[in-house]
Scaffold this motif. Structure first.
Motif, PDB file in Angstrom:
ATOM      1  N   ARG A 180      -3.985  -0.403   9.208  1.00 60.49           N
ATOM      2  CA  ARG A 180      -3.430  -0.579  10.553  1.00 60.49           C
ATOM      3  C   ARG A 180      -4.512  -0.526  11.611  1.00 60.49           C
ATOM      4  N   SER A 181      -5.492   0.351  11.438  1.00 60.34           N
ATOM      5  CA  SER A 181      -6.565   0.442  12.428  1.00 60.34           C
ATOM      6  C   SER A 181      -7.442  -0.813  12.395  1.00 60.34           C
ATOM      7  N   LEU A 182      -7.595  -1.426  11.210  1.00 60.63           N
ATOM      8  CA  LEU A 182      -8.387  -2.650  11.098  1.00 60.63           C
ATOM      9  C   LEU A 182      -7.651  -3.849  11.700  1.00 60.63           C
TER      10      LEU A 182
ATOM     11  N   ILE B  59       0.854  -1.188   0.000  1.00 61.21           N
ATOM     12  CA  ILE B  59       0.000   0.000   0.000  1.00 61.21           C
ATOM     13  C   ILE B  59       0.889   1.237   0.000  1.00 61.21           C
ATOM     14  N   ASP B  60       0.685   2.127  -0.996  1.00 62.79           N
ATOM     15  CA  ASP B  60       1.509   3.323  -1.116  1.00 62.79           C
ATOM     16  C   ASP B  60       0.880   4.537  -0.435  1.00 62.79           C
ATOM     17  N   ASP B  61      -0.420   4.638  -0.475  1.00 64.66           N
ATOM     18  CA  ASP B  61      -1.114   5.801   0.060  1.00 64.66           C
ATOM     19  C   ASP B  61      -1.093   5.770   1.595  1.00 64.66           C
ATOM     20  N   PRO B  62      -0.573   6.821   2.252  1.00 62.49           N
ATOM     21  CA  PRO B  62      -0.515   6.833   3.725  1.00 62.49           C
ATOM     22  C   PRO B  62      -1.894   6.723   4.386  1.00 62.49           C
ATOM     23  N   THR B  63      -2.928   7.287   3.764  1.00 66.59           N
ATOM     24  CA  THR B  63      -4.266   7.226   4.346  1.00 66.59           C
ATOM     25  C   THR B  63      -4.770   5.779   4.367  1.00 66.59           C
ATOM     26  N   LEU B  64      -4.587   5.056   3.257  1.00 66.89           N
ATOM     27  CA  LEU B  64      -5.000   3.664   3.221  1.00 66.89           C
ATOM     28  C   LEU B  64      -4.186   2.814   4.203  1.00 66.89           C
TER      29      LEU B  64
END
Length: 138
Positions: free
Chosen positions: A134-136, A124-129
């Protein structure tokens, strides 16, 4: 995946065949003498991950008197969570119960030369994703 295994062995070697199948989490489904011969026909189901090297073990334990054929039979759900990092596996000891799924995943990853860490962060490249993932995981 589970393999169906047909083993032909002399009557004197049946106990050794059962020993080999037991060590490889095999379940005997049918055991009967072959009519008109001194051979026994043993039918069993063995998890595919434990089926590699089965023929060599059979030949070793029966002094070359038993031989087998195996092929894919069906799929079966493996108990446990393959991503549970809290499971501690003991080297050279078979896993049982809820540790089985984690054991299969780690054996497969090690055989393929992959690390034991299972993470999708590197894909995953996008920091938001990445933050969502990580939260999941927590």
């Amino acid at each position: 995946p589970v393999n169906f295994v047909e083993i032909q062995a002399p009557a004197a070697c049946v106990a050794a065949v059962y020993t080999v199948l037991g060590r490889r989490r095999g379940h005997v489904t049918h055991d009967a003498p072959k009519p008109g011969s001194p051979m026994y026909m043993i039918q069993a189901q063995v998890p595919t991950i434990d089926a590699s090297g089965l023929e060599t073990d059979l030949r070793t334990y029966t002094q070359g008197q038993a031989f087998c054929q195996h092929y894919f039979d069906h799929w079966q759900v493996v108990p446990g969570d393959p991503l549970d990092a809290s499971v501690v596996l003991q080297p050279l000891e078979p896993s049982a119960g809820q540790q089985l799924a984690r054991d299969f995943v780690l054996k497969t990853r090690r055989r393929k030369g992959l690390s034991d860490d299972i993470s999708i962060d590197k894909f995953i490249d996008d920091p938001t994703l990445r933050d969502v993932v990580r939260s999941l995981q927590q």
